[in-house]
Structure formats: C-alpha cells, structure tokens
Write a protein that holds these residues in place. Structure first.
Motif, PDB file in Angstrom:
ATOM      1  N   MET A   1       1.234  -1.313   0.132  1.00 37.84           N
ATOM      2  CA  MET A   1      -0.056  -0.004  -0.029  1.00 37.84           C
ATOM      3  C   MET A   1       0.769   1.217   0.227  1.00 37.84           C
ATOM      4  SD  MET A   1      -3.173   1.096   2.609  1.00 37.84           S
ATOM      5  CE  MET A   1      -4.263  -0.223   2.702  1.00 37.84           C
ATOM      6  N   ILE A   2       0.453   2.152  -0.678  1.00 42.09           N
ATOM      7  CA  ILE A   2       1.313   2.867  -1.148  1.00 42.09           C
ATOM      8  C   ILE A   2       0.932   4.028   0.178  1.00 42.09           C
ATOM      9  CG2 ILE A   2       1.430   3.331  -3.457  1.00 42.09           C
ATOM     10  CD1 ILE A   2      -0.579   5.532  -2.743  1.00 42.09           C
ATOM     11  N   ASP A   3       1.914   5.196   0.336  1.00 38.29           N
ATOM     12  CA  ASP A   3       1.808   6.190   1.434  1.00 38.29           C
ATOM     13  C   ASP A   3       1.260   7.092   1.639  1.00 38.29           C
ATOM     14  OD1 ASP A   3       2.730   8.262   4.047  1.00 38.29           O
ATOM     15  OD2 ASP A   3       4.097   8.440   3.576  1.00 38.29           O
ATOM     16  N   ALA A 201      -1.659 -11.568  -0.627  1.00 37.03           N
ATOM     17  CA  ALA A 201      -2.814 -10.413  -0.545  1.00 37.03           C
ATOM     18  C   ALA A 201      -1.772  -8.908   0.103  1.00 37.03           C
ATOM     19  CB  ALA A 201      -3.788  -9.678  -0.051  1.00 37.03           C
ATOM     20  N   GLY A 202      -1.121  -9.459   0.988  1.00 40.44           N
ATOM     21  CA  GLY A 202      -0.165  -8.047   1.588  1.00 40.44           C
ATOM     22  C   GLY A 202       1.228  -7.949   0.914  1.00 40.44           C
ATOM     23  N   THR A 203       1.781  -9.421   0.309  1.00 42.56           N
ATOM     24  CA  THR A 203       2.980  -8.925  -0.701  1.00 42.56           C
ATOM     25  C   THR A 203       2.178  -8.178  -2.079  1.00 42.56           C
ATOM     26  OG1 THR A 203       2.962 -11.429  -1.621  1.00 42.56           O
ATOM     27  CG2 THR A 203       4.034 -10.774   0.346  1.00 42.56           C
ATOM     28  N   GLY A 204       1.017  -7.816  -2.243  1.00 36.44           N
ATOM     29  CA  GLY A 204       0.993  -7.244  -3.275  1.00 36.44           C
ATOM     30  C   GLY A 204       0.261  -8.747  -4.470  1.00 36.44           C
ATOM     31  N   PHE A 205       0.719  -9.319  -3.816  1.00 35.04           N
ATOM     32  CA  PHE A 205       0.759 -10.545  -5.803  1.00 35.04           C
ATOM     33  C   PHE A 205      -0.566 -11.399  -6.231  1.00 35.04           C
ATOM     34  CE2 PHE A 205       4.848 -10.977  -3.787  1.00 35.04           C
ATOM     35  CZ  PHE A 205       5.760 -11.237  -5.696  1.00 35.04           C
ATOM     36  N   THR A 353       7.986   1.247   1.106  1.00 33.08           N
ATOM     37  CA  THR A 353       7.173   0.583   2.120  1.00 33.08           C
ATOM     38  C   THR A 353       5.646   0.066   1.578  1.00 33.08           C
ATOM     39  OG1 THR A 353       6.395   2.753   2.358  1.00 33.08           O
ATOM     40  CG2 THR A 353       8.011   1.891   3.965  1.00 33.08           C
ATOM     41  N   PHE A 354       5.597  -0.375   0.415  1.00 30.61           N
ATOM     42  CA  PHE A 354       4.218  -0.409  -0.262  1.00 30.61           C
ATOM     43  C   PHE A 354       4.048  -2.411   0.486  1.00 30.61           C
ATOM     44  CE2 PHE A 354       1.881  -3.415  -3.416  1.00 30.61           C
ATOM     45  CZ  PHE A 354       0.688  -2.308  -3.425  1.00 30.61           C
ATOM     46  N   GLN A 355       4.718  -3.765   0.738  1.00 33.47           N
ATOM     47  CA  GLN A 355       4.433  -4.069   1.564  1.00 33.47           C
ATOM     48  C   GLN A 355       4.454  -4.465   2.520  1.00 33.47           C
ATOM     49  OE1 GLN A 355       7.784  -6.462  -0.371  1.00 33.47           O
ATOM     50  NE2 GLN A 355       6.224  -8.269  -1.943  1.00 33.47           N
ATOM     51  N   ALA A 356       5.319  -3.381   3.591  1.00 31.07           N
ATOM     52  CA  ALA A 356       4.787  -3.658   4.850  1.00 31.07           C
ATOM     53  C   ALA A 356       4.092  -2.465   5.854  1.00 31.07           C
ATOM     54  CB  ALA A 356       7.005  -2.943   5.510  1.00 31.07           C
ATOM     55  N   ARG A 357       3.800  -1.601   4.568  1.00 31.47           N
ATOM     56  CA  ARG A 357       2.705  -0.901   5.541  1.00 31.47           C
ATOM     57  C   ARG A 357       1.157  -2.463   5.174  1.00 31.47           C
ATOM     58  NH1 ARG A 357       2.716   4.132   5.384  1.00 31.47           N
ATOM     59  NH2 ARG A 357       4.887   5.219   4.773  1.00 31.47           N
ATOM     60  N   ARG A 358       1.093  -2.999   4.124  1.00 27.81           N
ATOM     61  CA  ARG A 358      -0.056  -3.738   4.180  1.00 27.81           C
ATOM     62  C   ARG A 358      -0.115  -4.494   5.353  1.00 27.81           C
ATOM     63  NH1 ARG A 358      -1.875  -4.944  -1.276  1.00 27.81           N
ATOM     64  NH2 ARG A 358      -2.010  -3.725  -2.551  1.00 27.81           N
TER      65      ARG A 358
END
Length: 421
Positions: A1-3, A201-205, A353-358
């Motif tokens: 998720m973006i900032d 989903a958290g990793t964006g895949f 931080t895309f994956q870490a935010r999710r």
C-alpha cells in the motif's frame, strides 16, 4: 500500500507514477475522494462518541425531573454512534479497496514504458563463438540430466524431472548460492510454500497478476511463486530493531507459477515451468537505506553469476513491466546461445514500504515507529541450468562445470553424455 500522507501532499507524483506504468492516473483521484470520505466519517464518529460519553456522565448528576430527557438523549446518541461507526467502517473498507489498487510509486529515474522499454546498464562477460549450438534440452537429455517426457507423463505440460547429474547440478548451484548468502550475513531459511490470503495479498501478488498464482480453495491457501512471500510475512505485525543494520534472510523453497498467458512462449525444456527451486534474498531495512541495499543485492547477484561464469547484462526494468509492489527493479539476463538472446535469470526489487504497510511491519525510527522498506533478489534458480548448460557446452555434447560449482560436485570438471542418449 502506498503512503497515504505522501499521496495527499503530492498527488501529482502518484499520477505520474501511474502514467509511467501505463496504469490509470484517475485512480489517484478516486483514492483521494475515498480517503477524504473515510477521514470525514471517522471524525463524525469520534465527535458523536465524545458527545455520547459526556451525556452519559451527566445522567447521574441530572436532577430527577431532568433525568428522563438526559436518558433519552443518551439513548438517541447511542443509536447515532452505532450508525456512525458502521458508516466509518464502510468508508474505511471502501478507501482501502481503492488505495490497494494503486501500484507502488516508482522511484525517480525508472524508465517509463512497457516490457521493451528497459535500459541496459552494463554488459559483462564474453559470449563464446560455437560452431554447433545445442540447446539446453538436447544437452540435458544427452547427459541424462533432464527428462521432460516423463515429467509431462506424471504431471502434465511444463513439468520435468532433473535426473542424475541434472539433480546434482541444481543442488550444487543452490548450495553455492546459500553459502554465498551465509558469508554475506544472511540467515538461511527453508520457508513454507503455502500461505494465507492475507500474506499473499499483503505482498501485492493478488492484483493484476493473480492469475499466475495457484489457489487451493478447500484450504483457502496459496502456493507461493517465490519465498519472498513467506519471508515478507515472517515479521507481519511486528516492530523490528534495525539499529544494527538490515535484517537479511535467504529463503530456499520450491516455487509454483501458473505461467498464465505464456502459451507457446519458451515452452521447450525448462525455461518456463510450473515448478522450480530458488534461493531468494530478502531484506528488511530503513527507508533511507533502501536504495543502497538495492545496489548491494544486485552486487551479490552479479557475484553469483561470476561464479558460474555466465555472460550477462544488467537492465533497469521499465515502469510498465514492474510488478505492483516494486518501485524499481534490476534484472540480470544471461546470454542464451541457442536463441541468440538474453534471458532473465535474476531480478532484484526495491518495494520501499509498499509491502510493509500492508503487513504491518515497522521499526523503531528517530520519529517513532515507522514502516520498514522491503527488498528481494534472486540468488539462484532452476532456470540458471539452461544458461549454464548452453554457455559451457563442448563440441561432443559434454558440458564444462564452472569452477565455482566444482567443490559442490566432488571436483567434477566435465559432465559427459550418457551412452545411448
């Protein structure tokens, strides 16, 4: 998720990123509207709840003749608070659904465009001039190292057996990669290959490329296409201590990919297959250190390529060819003599931080707890066998073993064809 804060402060940067990726910049405006509604709904809920608490506290202090009216007011507010809470939850869910459609914001300098718009950063090694070029499958079958016919018989198209020296060669490659990772300070990991929907989903895949992922509906689990997924979820909902530098893991796993949409492309042999093995580097670091860590991961990949003596080039992947989590990606592509082209053998991505935010992964920073940056990079995988066999082939169909792998093969210098093959 973006900032979200960064998007509110500079939406044009996110729109530009969307355009560079050939994705819809209008999604940014929809996300801003949804985010504003979420914040407004949350504010309304909190104000009503505060008023409700104040009225509830006043019940005991009210005079007897005033108490019925105060109780009625408290009851009315309680109903309104419940409605406002439902509205806030719905607004938050809607906003998250929209924001999750946005890919990571690309880093300045990433080439815009699609798959063919990469930039070659450098080319390393010399291509051999071969009078007769055998492809990896012909070589592998001659060495009794690869058996795709029985792989298809057992499991269907794009499955295979690595047999004899083929199995030994892959183990040698992966063990060499793991030893290099260990020497560089990585913690070796054997990772799960089934993960929950939340981690996938958290990793964006589970976005645009969800059709690449195998799903087991009975158990509601996903087969991973890289140990990056499990390693990204390893510290979910944790606060990390990065005061001594990045946390680095090297994951060894079997990987599964549906290869959807690649019908007829590289289907001969073991270039595009549904199952393979890989050693993957994964780093948790600070946002300030992420770009430097990305360069370090690329350097370790190139060190490994040098050990197996492959000619290769490094490319800066164009924005439209990045996966949703990646803000920048460098690929190393090895020369493939049989096709007279370069073939991807490694990728390293800075996911900021895309994956870490999710996934809720933070660290203790100078301004309090803040999201970490996550990065990943291939250190060795089954596909490397294709390039090793073809680039080190000898005129009689035998294959020279790169010096970096010989200690893992008992000193074996040449793989020789098997009689009758």
């Amino acid at each position: 998720m973006i900032d979200l804060r960064a998007m509110r402060e500079d939406p044009d940067a996110v729109r530009a990123s969307q355009r560079a990726r050939n994705e819809d910049p209008g999604l940014v405006d929809r996300a801003l509207v949804a985010d504003e509604r979420r914040r407004s709904a949350l504010t309304a809920f909190e104000q009503l709840r505060s008023e409700q608490k104040e009225v509830s506290r006043s019940v005991g202090k009210a005079a007897a003749d005033e108490r019925p009216a105060v109780l009625a007011r408290a009851k009315e507010l309680a109903e309104r608070v419940k409605a406002a809470e439902r509205d806030a939850a719905a607004a938050a869910e809607e906003a998250e659904a929209v924001v999750r459609q946005l890919s990571n914001v690309v880093i300045d300098g990433v080439p815009p465009g699609g798959e063919e718009d990469f930039v070659v950063l450098r080319t390393e090694g010399e291509r051999r001039e071969l009078e007769r070029v055998r492809d990896h499958l012909e070589l592998g079958e001659g060495l009794a190292a690869i058996d795709v016919k029985r792989g298809a018989k057992v499991s269907g198209a794009r499955f295979y057996f690595l047999t004899g020296v083929g199995a030994r060669l892959e183990l040698a490659l992966l063990n060499a990669a793991m030893d290099q990772a260990l020497a560089a300070g990585f913690t070796p990991m054997i990772t799960p290959t089934l993960v929950t929907p939340g981690v996938m989903a958290g990793t964006g895949f589970l976005g645009a490329h969800a059709d690449e992922v195998y799903h087991l509906p009975t158990d509601d689990l996903y087969l991973t296409g890289t140990s990056e997924v499990a390693l990204a979820g390893y510290h979910a909902d944790e606060i990390l201590d990065l005061s001594d530098g990045p946390l680095r893991y090297a994951g060894w796993s079997t990987c599964y990919r549906r290869e959807a949409g690649s019908y007829g492309k590289d289907t001969r042999g073991i270039i595009r297959v549904h199952q393979f093995n890989k050693v993957e580097m994964f780093s948790y670091t600070t946002q300030d250190d992420a770009q430097d860590e990305h360069e370090r991961l690329l350097a370790w990949e190139e060190e490994m390529l040098a050990k197996v003596e492959l000619p290769y080039r490094v490319i800066d992947v164009a924005a439209g060819d990045l996966g949703a989590p990646a803000a920048r990606k460098f690929d190393c592509e090895a020369w493939l003599p049989s096709q007279q082209r370069y073939m991807e053998v490694t990728s390293t991505s800075n996911c900021t931080t895309f994956q870490a935010r999710r996934l809720g992964v933070r660290h203790r920073g100078s301004a309090g707890n803040e999201p970490v940056a996550t990065l990943n990079g291939t250190l060795a995988t089954t596909r490397w066998l294709v390039a090793i066999l073809e680039n080190h082939q000898l005129p009689d169909g035998s294959v020279r073993v790169p010096e970096g792998l010989r200690p893992y093969l008992g000193g074996l210098e040449v793989l020789s064809p098997v009689d009758g093959r």
